[in-house]
Scaffold this active site. Structure first.
Site, PDB file in Angstrom:
ATOM      1  N   ASP A  31       0.840  -1.196   0.000  1.00  0.00           N
ATOM      2  CA  ASP A  31       0.000   0.000   0.000  1.00  0.00           C
ATOM      3  C   ASP A  31       0.881   1.254   0.000  1.00  0.00           C
ATOM      4  O   ASP A  31       1.881   1.328   0.706  1.00  0.00           O
ATOM      5  CB  ASP A  31      -0.918  -0.002   1.230  1.00  0.00           C
ATOM      6  CG  ASP A  31      -2.090   0.939   1.074  1.00  0.00           C
ATOM      7  OD1 ASP A  31      -3.236   0.459   0.981  1.00  0.00           O
ATOM      8  OD2 ASP A  31      -1.861   2.172   1.044  1.00  0.00           O
ATOM      9  N   ILE A  32       0.486   2.242  -0.793  1.00  0.00           N
ATOM     10  CA  ILE A  32       1.248   3.489  -0.925  1.00  0.00           C
ATOM     11  C   ILE A  32       1.211   4.318   0.370  1.00  0.00           C
ATOM     12  O   ILE A  32       2.104   5.137   0.606  1.00  0.00           O
ATOM     13  CB  ILE A  32       0.721   4.297  -2.138  1.00  0.00           C
ATOM     14  CG1 ILE A  32       1.768   5.234  -2.689  1.00  0.00           C
ATOM     15  CG2 ILE A  32      -0.579   5.015  -1.810  1.00  0.00           C
ATOM     16  CD1 ILE A  32       1.401   5.821  -4.052  1.00  0.00           C
ATOM     17  N   ASN A  88     -13.029  -3.434   2.610  1.00  0.00           N
ATOM     18  CA  ASN A  88     -13.894  -2.264   2.754  1.00  0.00           C
ATOM     19  C   ASN A  88     -14.930  -2.292   1.632  1.00  0.00           C
ATOM     20  O   ASN A  88     -14.575  -2.424   0.462  1.00  0.00           O
ATOM     21  CB  ASN A  88     -13.066  -0.975   2.676  1.00  0.00           C
ATOM     22  CG  ASN A  88     -12.191  -0.780   3.901  1.00  0.00           C
ATOM     23  OD1 ASN A  88     -12.596  -1.129   5.006  1.00  0.00           O
ATOM     24  ND2 ASN A  88     -11.002  -0.250   3.722  1.00  0.00           N
ATOM     25  N   GLY A  94     -15.383   3.420   3.606  1.00  0.00           N
ATOM     26  CA  GLY A  94     -14.261   4.178   3.054  1.00  0.00           C
ATOM     27  C   GLY A  94     -13.613   3.536   1.852  1.00  0.00           C
ATOM     28  O   GLY A  94     -12.441   3.811   1.551  1.00  0.00           O
ATOM     29  N   GLN A  95     -14.355   2.681   1.128  1.00  0.00           N
ATOM     30  CA  GLN A  95     -13.761   2.084  -0.088  1.00  0.00           C
ATOM     31  C   GLN A  95     -13.481   3.188  -1.101  1.00  0.00           C
ATOM     32  O   GLN A  95     -14.391   3.920  -1.502  1.00  0.00           O
ATOM     33  CB  GLN A  95     -14.694   1.023  -0.699  1.00  0.00           C
ATOM     34  CG  GLN A  95     -14.049   0.315  -1.888  1.00  0.00           C
ATOM     35  CD  GLN A  95     -14.934  -0.767  -2.509  1.00  0.00           C
ATOM     36  OE1 GLN A  95     -16.047  -1.013  -2.050  1.00  0.00           O
ATOM     37  NE2 GLN A  95     -14.429  -1.398  -3.562  1.00  0.00           N
ATOM     38  N   HIS A 101     -10.092  -5.527  -3.315  1.00  0.00           N
ATOM     39  CA  HIS A 101      -8.759  -5.644  -2.713  1.00  0.00           C
ATOM     40  C   HIS A 101      -8.893  -6.039  -1.248  1.00  0.00           C
ATOM     41  O   HIS A 101      -9.668  -5.455  -0.494  1.00  0.00           O
ATOM     42  CB  HIS A 101      -7.944  -4.358  -2.859  1.00  0.00           C
ATOM     43  CG  HIS A 101      -8.660  -3.116  -2.411  1.00  0.00           C
ATOM     44  ND1 HIS A 101      -9.611  -2.495  -3.177  1.00  0.00           N
ATOM     45  CD2 HIS A 101      -8.551  -2.386  -1.275  1.00  0.00           C
ATOM     46  CE1 HIS A 101     -10.072  -1.439  -2.538  1.00  0.00           C
ATOM     47  NE2 HIS A 101      -9.452  -1.347  -1.375  1.00  0.00           N
TER      48      HIS A 101
HETATM   49  P1  5GP Z   1      -9.787   1.260   0.233  1.00  0.00           P
HETATM   50  O1  5GP Z   1      -9.971   2.476   1.084  1.00  0.00           O
HETATM   51  O2  5GP Z   1     -10.445   1.401  -1.119  1.00  0.00           O
HETATM   52  O3  5GP Z   1     -10.162  -0.012   0.944  1.00  0.00           O
HETATM   53  O4  5GP Z   1      -8.229   1.132   0.020  1.00  0.00           O
HETATM   54  C1  5GP Z   1      -7.535   1.623  -1.085  1.00  0.00           C
HETATM   55  C2  5GP Z   1      -6.071   1.560  -0.729  1.00  0.00           C
HETATM   56  O5  5GP Z   1      -5.319   1.745  -1.904  1.00  0.00           O
HETATM   57  C3  5GP Z   1      -5.640   2.637   0.261  1.00  0.00           C
HETATM   58  O6  5GP Z   1      -5.102   2.031   1.432  1.00  0.00           O
HETATM   59  C4  5GP Z   1      -4.603   3.443  -0.518  1.00  0.00           C
HETATM   60  O7  5GP Z   1      -3.528   3.892   0.296  1.00  0.00           O
HETATM   61  C5  5GP Z   1      -4.157   2.478  -1.593  1.00  0.00           C
HETATM   62  N1  5GP Z   1      -3.721   3.106  -2.826  1.00  0.00           N
HETATM   63  C6  5GP Z   1      -4.391   4.075  -3.513  1.00  0.00           C
HETATM   64  N2  5GP Z   1      -3.714   4.412  -4.633  1.00  0.00           N
HETATM   65  C7  5GP Z   1      -2.593   3.625  -4.643  1.00  0.00           C
HETATM   66  C8  5GP Z   1      -1.492   3.530  -5.562  1.00  0.00           C
HETATM   67  O8  5GP Z   1      -1.404   4.199  -6.595  1.00  0.00           O
HETATM   68  N3  5GP Z   1      -0.520   2.633  -5.244  1.00  0.00           N
HETATM   69  C9  5GP Z   1      -0.577   1.851  -4.123  1.00  0.00           C
HETATM   70  N4  5GP Z   1       0.444   1.017  -3.906  1.00  0.00           N
HETATM   71  N5  5GP Z   1      -1.606   1.929  -3.239  1.00  0.00           N
HETATM   72  C10 5GP Z   1      -2.594   2.807  -3.498  1.00  0.00           C
END
Ligand code: 5GP
Ligand code: ZN
Length: 115
Positions: A31-32, A88, A94-95, A101
């Site tokens: 994760d970034i 999520n 917060g998705q 994923h």
């Molecule tokens: P969500 O909130 O949708 O469950 O999680 C999305 C996740 O994707 C977040 O934890 C966010 O930090 C990660 N993320 C978003 N954009 C990128 C990206 O470009 N690269 C990586 N490695 N992670 C990302």
């Protein structure tokens, strides 16, 4: 594959990510914006918008993700200390990215209930 999907672009290598694991069906990358010392996102290579889209036709995707997560946990040395697997689903959870994923979080004591 969805042309406009961020995670499909990561699978294709159009957007760079640090790969944690890959097999025929699953891709995993760090994760970034990590929320724990180990924070990996495990995704199907098939574009599925999220867990609410899982049904009888694609049910094996979920076990593919969990089996990969368990392998990454072992590789990361957090299989004994423990880890959390998170999906999520939708706005209140917060998705932010609508490609299924599974979050793998570990390497520290995680609070419960989550925020
Ligand atoms: P969500 O909130 O949708 O469950 O999680 C999305 C996740 O994707 C977040 O934890 C966010 O930090 C990660 N993320 C978003 N954009 C990128 C990206 O470009 N690269 C990586 N490695 N992670 C990302
Ligand atoms: Zn996608």
């Amino acid at each position: 594959m969805d042309k406009n999907c961020l995670f499909c672009k990561i699978i294709k290598g159009e957007i760079k990510a640090k790969i944690a694991y890959e097999n025929e069906k699953v891709f995993a990358f760090y994760d970034i914006n990590p929320q724990a010392p180990t924070h990996v996102l495990i995704i199907p290579k098939l574009h599925i918008s999220g867990a609410p889209e899982i049904d009888d036709n694609n049910r094996t995707v979920v076990s593919d993700l969990i089996i990969a997560a368990n392998e990454i946990a072992r590789q990361s040395g957090i299989d004994k200390t423990g880890y959390r697997l998170v999906l999520n689903c939708g706005p209140d959870a917060g998705q932010a990215v609508f490609h299924l994923h599974l979050h793998l979080l570990g390497g520290r004591k995680l609070n419960w209930p989550p925020g």
